[in-house]
Design a protein around this motif. Structure first.
Motif, PDB file in Angstrom:
ATOM      1  N   ILE A 261      32.119  41.960 104.555  1.00 41.55           N
ATOM      2  CA  ILE A 261      31.929  40.568 104.947  1.00 41.55           C
ATOM      3  C   ILE A 261      30.961  40.473 106.118  1.00 41.55           C
ATOM      4  O   ILE A 261      30.687  41.459 106.799  1.00 41.55           O
ATOM      5  N   GLN A 262      30.476  39.290 106.319  1.00 40.73           N
ATOM      6  CA  GLN A 262      29.706  38.960 107.516  1.00 40.73           C
ATOM      7  C   GLN A 262      30.344  37.697 108.078  1.00 40.73           C
ATOM      8  O   GLN A 262      30.756  36.813 107.331  1.00 40.73           O
ATOM      9  N   ARG A 263      30.461  37.610 109.388  1.00 38.94           N
ATOM     10  CA  ARG A 263      31.115  36.448 109.994  1.00 38.94           C
ATOM     11  C   ARG A 263      30.329  35.994 111.209  1.00 38.94           C
ATOM     12  O   ARG A 263      29.674  36.812 111.871  1.00 38.94           O
ATOM     13  N   ARG A 264      30.409  34.699 111.451  1.00 41.73           N
ATOM     14  CA  ARG A 264      29.739  34.114 112.623  1.00 41.73           C
ATOM     15  C   ARG A 264      30.586  32.991 113.185  1.00 41.73           C
ATOM     16  O   ARG A 264      31.196  32.216 112.426  1.00 41.73           O
ATOM     17  N   ILE A 265      30.598  32.896 114.487  1.00 41.11           N
ATOM     18  CA  ILE A 265      31.202  31.727 115.128  1.00 41.11           C
ATOM     19  C   ILE A 265      30.324  30.544 114.755  1.00 41.11           C
ATOM     20  O   ILE A 265      29.095  30.629 114.827  1.00 41.11           O
ATOM     21  N   TRP A 266      30.942  29.442 114.366  1.00 44.74           N
ATOM     22  CA  TRP A 266      30.205  28.367 113.699  1.00 44.74           C
ATOM     23  C   TRP A 266      30.731  27.015 114.147  1.00 44.74           C
ATOM     24  O   TRP A 266      31.919  26.862 114.388  1.00 44.74           O
ATOM     25  N   VAL A 267      29.869  26.048 114.229  1.00 44.58           N
ATOM     26  CA  VAL A 267      30.271  24.652 114.459  1.00 44.58           C
ATOM     27  C   VAL A 267      29.829  23.861 113.238  1.00 44.58           C
ATOM     28  O   VAL A 267      28.648  23.854 112.886  1.00 44.58           O
ATOM     29  N   GLU A 268      30.781  23.237 112.578  1.00 48.71           N
ATOM     30  CA  GLU A 268      30.497  22.467 111.375  1.00 48.71           C
ATOM     31  C   GLU A 268      31.122  21.082 111.527  1.00 48.71           C
ATOM     32  O   GLU A 268      32.329  20.976 111.767  1.00 48.71           O
ATOM     33  N   ASN A 269      30.309  20.051 111.418  1.00 46.27           N
ATOM     34  CA  ASN A 269      30.783  18.671 111.624  1.00 46.27           C
ATOM     35  C   ASN A 269      31.505  18.521 112.966  1.00 46.27           C
ATOM     36  O   ASN A 269      32.572  17.903 113.051  1.00 46.27           O
ATOM     37  N   ASN A 270      30.924  19.138 113.996  1.00 46.29           N
ATOM     38  CA  ASN A 270      31.480  19.107 115.351  1.00 46.29           C
ATOM     39  C   ASN A 270      32.837  19.784 115.477  1.00 46.29           C
ATOM     40  O   ASN A 270      33.598  19.492 116.395  1.00 46.29           O
ATOM     41  N   ILE A 271      33.154  20.697 114.564  1.00 43.87           N
ATOM     42  CA  ILE A 271      34.419  21.439 114.600  1.00 43.87           C
ATOM     43  C   ILE A 271      34.100  22.914 114.772  1.00 43.87           C
ATOM     44  O   ILE A 271      33.347  23.499 113.983  1.00 43.87           O
TER      45      ILE A 271
END
Length: 73
Positions: free
Chosen positions: A54-64
């Motif tokens: 897997i690959q993972r990233r800290i993410w902000v989606e729709n301000n979440i």
């Protein structure tokens, strides 16, 4: 409170059920959470148990805030 199963996520103490059978190579999921370290640890354990890359990233989606995880193989 619902029972936490082996493949459930619960980084903030709230059970998140992912249909891992649909998590095919090339797909991704977004896990909304504040406890990012706990989420990373839980996702890594599940991927290792299933022998997935897997690959993972800290993410902000729709301000979440959360973690975006891609299945590579």
């Amino acid at each position: 409170m619902a029972v936490i199963r082996l493949d459930d996520l619960h980084p903030d103490g709230i059970r998140i059920v992912v249909d891992w059978s649909r998590f095919q190579p090339g797909s991704s999921i977004f896990v909304p959470c504040l406890a990012l370290d706990a989420c990373i640890e839980q996702v890594d354990k599940i991927a290792a148990r299933k022998q997935w890359k897997i690959q993972r990233r800290i993410w902000v989606e729709n301000n979440i805030l959360g973690l975006r995880v891609w299945r590579i193989a």
